[in-house]
Design a protein around this motif. Structure first.
Motif, PDB file in Angstrom:
ATOM      1  N   SER A 210       0.834  -1.164   0.128  1.00 59.19           N
ATOM      2  CA  SER A 210       0.249  -0.003   0.026  1.00 59.19           C
ATOM      3  C   SER A 210       0.774   1.276   0.049  1.00 59.19           C
ATOM      4  O   SER A 210       0.370   2.176  -0.097  1.00 59.19           O
ATOM      5  N   HIS A 211       2.253   1.151  -0.114  1.00 52.66           N
ATOM      6  CA  HIS A 211       2.944   2.278   0.049  1.00 52.66           C
ATOM      7  C   HIS A 211       3.876   2.371  -1.135  1.00 52.66           C
ATOM      8  O   HIS A 211       4.660   1.257  -1.582  1.00 52.66           O
ATOM      9  N   PRO A 212       4.164   3.144  -1.838  1.00 56.00           N
ATOM     10  CA  PRO A 212       5.060   3.479  -3.073  1.00 56.00           C
ATOM     11  C   PRO A 212       6.645   3.363  -2.339  1.00 56.00           C
ATOM     12  O   PRO A 212       6.662   3.667  -1.214  1.00 56.00           O
ATOM     13  N   PRO A 213       7.566   2.998  -3.119  1.00 57.32           N
ATOM     14  CA  PRO A 213       8.917   2.759  -2.556  1.00 57.32           C
ATOM     15  C   PRO A 213       9.418   3.975  -2.230  1.00 57.32           C
ATOM     16  O   PRO A 213      10.175   3.888  -1.112  1.00 57.32           O
ATOM     17  N   ASP A 214       9.293   5.078  -2.523  1.00 55.19           N
ATOM     18  CA  ASP A 214       9.932   6.310  -2.239  1.00 55.19           C
ATOM     19  C   ASP A 214       9.545   6.843  -0.710  1.00 55.19           C
ATOM     20  O   ASP A 214      10.292   7.583  -0.036  1.00 55.19           O
ATOM     21  N   ARG A 215       8.798   5.884  -0.049  1.00 55.37           N
ATOM     22  CA  ARG A 215       8.333   6.287   1.349  1.00 55.37           C
ATOM     23  C   ARG A 215       9.363   5.620   2.272  1.00 55.37           C
ATOM     24  O   ARG A 215       9.595   6.073   3.571  1.00 55.37           O
ATOM     25  N   LEU A 216      10.427   4.678   1.762  1.00 52.06           N
ATOM     26  CA  LEU A 216      11.251   3.924   2.433  1.00 52.06           C
ATOM     27  C   LEU A 216      12.776   4.427   2.560  1.00 52.06           C
ATOM     28  O   LEU A 216      13.093   4.851   1.469  1.00 52.06           O
ATOM     29  N   VAL A 224      17.328   0.352   4.837  1.00 53.02           N
ATOM     30  CA  VAL A 224      16.005   0.096   4.499  1.00 53.02           C
ATOM     31  C   VAL A 224      16.084  -0.377   2.881  1.00 53.02           C
ATOM     32  O   VAL A 224      16.640   0.201   2.072  1.00 53.02           O
ATOM     33  N   ARG A 225      15.810  -1.513   2.719  1.00 57.55           N
ATOM     34  CA  ARG A 225      15.724  -1.810   1.548  1.00 57.55           C
ATOM     35  C   ARG A 225      14.654  -1.188   0.602  1.00 57.55           C
ATOM     36  O   ARG A 225      13.555  -0.990   1.130  1.00 57.55           O
ATOM     37  N   GLU A 226      14.800  -1.248  -0.756  1.00 65.28           N
ATOM     38  CA  GLU A 226      14.067  -0.562  -1.625  1.00 65.28           C
ATOM     39  C   GLU A 226      12.491  -1.191  -1.686  1.00 65.28           C
ATOM     40  O   GLU A 226      12.724  -2.313  -2.584  1.00 65.28           O
ATOM     41  N   ALA A 227      11.719  -0.785  -1.143  1.00 64.42           N
ATOM     42  CA  ALA A 227      10.460  -1.509  -1.073  1.00 64.42           C
ATOM     43  C   ALA A 227      10.300  -3.118  -1.284  1.00 64.42           C
ATOM     44  O   ALA A 227       9.609  -3.706  -1.891  1.00 64.42           O
ATOM     45  N   GLN A 228      11.156  -3.682  -0.253  1.00 64.30           N
ATOM     46  CA  GLN A 228      11.274  -5.034  -0.261  1.00 64.30           C
ATOM     47  C   GLN A 228      11.451  -5.785  -1.393  1.00 64.30           C
ATOM     48  O   GLN A 228      11.435  -6.919  -1.594  1.00 64.30           O
ATOM     49  N   GLY A 229      11.572  -5.284  -2.679  1.00 65.45           N
ATOM     50  CA  GLY A 229      11.453  -5.795  -3.988  1.00 65.45           C
ATOM     51  C   GLY A 229      12.913  -6.575  -4.281  1.00 65.45           C
ATOM     52  O   GLY A 229      13.277  -6.399  -5.253  1.00 65.45           O
TER      53      GLY A 229
ATOM     54  N   ARG B   9       8.462   9.657   5.653  1.00 64.00           N
ATOM     55  CA  ARG B   9       9.063   8.300   5.287  1.00 64.00           C
ATOM     56  C   ARG B   9       9.202   7.482   6.625  1.00 64.00           C
ATOM     57  O   ARG B   9       9.578   7.923   7.489  1.00 64.00           O
ATOM     58  N   ILE B  10       9.079   6.319   6.409  1.00 66.70           N
ATOM     59  CA  ILE B  10       8.888   5.407   7.643  1.00 66.70           C
ATOM     60  C   ILE B  10      10.065   4.099   7.330  1.00 66.70           C
ATOM     61  O   ILE B  10       9.960   3.502   6.204  1.00 66.70           O
ATOM     62  N   LEU B  82      -0.552   0.630   8.023  1.00 66.74           N
ATOM     63  CA  LEU B  82      -0.195  -0.891   7.602  1.00 66.74           C
ATOM     64  C   LEU B  82      -1.105  -1.141   6.248  1.00 66.74           C
ATOM     65  O   LEU B  82      -1.097  -2.316   5.820  1.00 66.74           O
ATOM     66  N   GLY B  83      -2.062  -0.347   6.099  1.00 68.71           N
ATOM     67  CA  GLY B  83      -3.173  -0.684   4.923  1.00 68.71           C
ATOM     68  C   GLY B  83      -3.956  -1.692   5.144  1.00 68.71           C
ATOM     69  O   GLY B  83      -4.568  -2.383   4.428  1.00 68.71           O
ATOM     70  N   LEU B  84      -4.242  -1.777   6.765  1.00 63.36           N
ATOM     71  CA  LEU B  84      -5.262  -2.834   7.088  1.00 63.36           C
ATOM     72  C   LEU B  84      -6.823  -2.311   7.035  1.00 63.36           C
ATOM     73  O   LEU B  84      -7.684  -3.227   7.250  1.00 63.36           O
ATOM     74  N   THR B  85      -6.891  -0.917   6.676  1.00 64.00           N
ATOM     75  CA  THR B  85      -8.264  -0.620   6.544  1.00 64.00           C
ATOM     76  C   THR B  85      -8.932  -0.998   5.162  1.00 64.00           C
ATOM     77  O   THR B  85     -10.061  -0.686   4.928  1.00 64.00           O
ATOM     78  N   GLN B  86      -8.044  -1.512   4.398  1.00 66.85           N
ATOM     79  CA  GLN B  86      -8.672  -2.273   3.140  1.00 66.85           C
ATOM     80  C   GLN B  86      -8.553  -3.769   3.342  1.00 66.85           C
ATOM     81  O   GLN B  86      -7.762  -4.182   4.099  1.00 66.85           O
ATOM     82  N   ASP B  87      -9.160  -4.292   2.214  1.00 64.93           N
ATOM     83  CA  ASP B  87      -9.203  -5.666   2.272  1.00 64.93           C
ATOM     84  C   ASP B  87      -8.127  -6.358   1.402  1.00 64.93           C
ATOM     85  O   ASP B  87      -8.236  -5.907   0.336  1.00 64.93           O
ATOM     86  N   TRP B  88      -7.299  -7.331   1.901  1.00 61.45           N
ATOM     87  CA  TRP B  88      -6.207  -8.050   1.061  1.00 61.45           C
ATOM     88  C   TRP B  88      -6.823  -9.603   0.974  1.00 61.45           C
ATOM     89  O   TRP B  88      -6.245 -10.314   1.717  1.00 61.45           O
TER      90      TRP B  88
END
Lengths: 229, 229
Positions: A210-216, A224-229, B9-10, B82-88
């Motif tokens: 739910s978050h684009p990579p540039d938030r990390l 922090v790895r780039e978006a876990q990818g 950024r987190i 965490l994006g938990l307010t939507q359905d996955w």
């Protein structure tokens, strides 16, 4: 150096990372690679290289500049530190689907966590054999723990039974409990309790989806790895 | 403040702690407690209070001095982050004992991870119903993912099938994979992969059982509980 590791004090966060390093190193060894840099190990474990070096320095392992760490030696050092060079017989309580899966889980025995007994409160399960072991009754728990020198208890019961099983394990002399039941369990001081929550990793995945990579970002001490990818 | 959280950024380490805070907060709310101090939340989550405050500041949550954080509000903020307010919707591939256990695991649905489909390669399993769902064939995977908008794939197969299943999930368009199989799996860039290793927690327990409490210390930013007890 190794013989001085016994005197070092190890932070809990480092302890929690040691099994992750260990797994990464075992995979590296399986691939036939003999040495590993702190950068490579860091990438495999999802932390930064400085943290890897600091963590391993608690074990008295410093690697060689320009070469890195010897993989087999480091695996051994970590195993020794984690207490994996000795046998930890395990009892699994609750032989439903999860208990079955845990009894058959290859990853336990390979690390010295031999499943020594299976226990269930349901009398209809007592005749069954699971993973080569006969399921025993809950009333046999104390005897099983004493006779087979069980050191770790795994709770794989429904939530409603978890506290009672924890109490029985403690009464039987078990000092380490791993709780898979979705319930809050309390144990007396001196007993180690850890909880496995199978949904934690899903929540981390949903964050990254739910978050684009540039938030990390890189934080001072946490890569922090780039978006876990 | 909340609407500015979206711009923060987190760090990845913070992301990994958010589900743990969330669980501790839900347990606190269940106990009927309305506010919580950073110290209390830190104790429940096994970190120190400064880290809790720093982590929550990324969400724009700062608490009130002398009062702490409002539990319900914080649960909501973390869930949103965490994006938990939507359905996955989730597909579980491999319906052996572990797949069964995961399909029935209460903790998934409660957090928005609805099990939408069960898939197995074994034709003899296709007639079975597990957790209210009919097991479907591996050849139906692509259709299932598309039609039910599946966003997360869980691999619960034996190690030997894990990479093939991962490839099929990626081909079907799944971008988040949770691997329970004891195998190294690789995925292309842009796909998030996390691995659950059920033996990690056992290794942490064995460390604490093989070391006396005085080996554990406070590090600058990482609080260490006394021997987990």
């Amino acid at each position: 150096m190794a013989d001085r590791a016994g005197q070092r004090r190890i932070p809990e966060a480092t302890v929690a990372r040691l099994p992750i390093y260990s797994r990464a190193l075992l995979e590296t060894a399986e691939a036939g690679v003999g040495t590993i840099s702190s950068e490579r190990l860091a990438a495999l474990a999802g932390v930064n290289a400085a943290k890897v070096r600091k963590d391993l320095s608690y074990l008295g392992s410093y690697g060689t500049r320009g070469v890195g760490y010897e993989v087999d030696h480091l695996v051994h050092e970590i195993s020794r530190e984690l207490g994996l060079t000795q046998d930890w017989p395990v009892v699994i309580v609750g032989i439903g689907n999860l208990g079955h899966a845990l009894a058959n889980y290859r990853g336990f025995g390979a690390r010295g966590f031999r499943v020594a007994a299976l226990v269930d409160a349901d009398p209809t399960k007592l005749e069954r054999k699971v993973a080569g072991l006969r399921v025993e009754g809950l009333d046999a728990l104390a005897d099983v723990v004493a006779q087979r020198d069980v050191s770790i208890g795994i709770i794989a019961t429904p939530a409603s039974a978890a506290q009672e099983v924890a109490d029985l394990l403690v009464e039987a002399g078990v000092r380490s409990i791993l709780n898979f039941a979705p319930a809050v369990v309390s144990v007396p001081e001196g007993v180690s309790l850890r909880k496995v929550d199978l949904a934690i990793e899903l929540q981390i995945l949903s964050f990254y989806q739910s978050h684009p990579p540039d938030r990390l970002v890189d934080e001072s001490t946490e890569t922090v790895r780039e978006a876990q990818g």
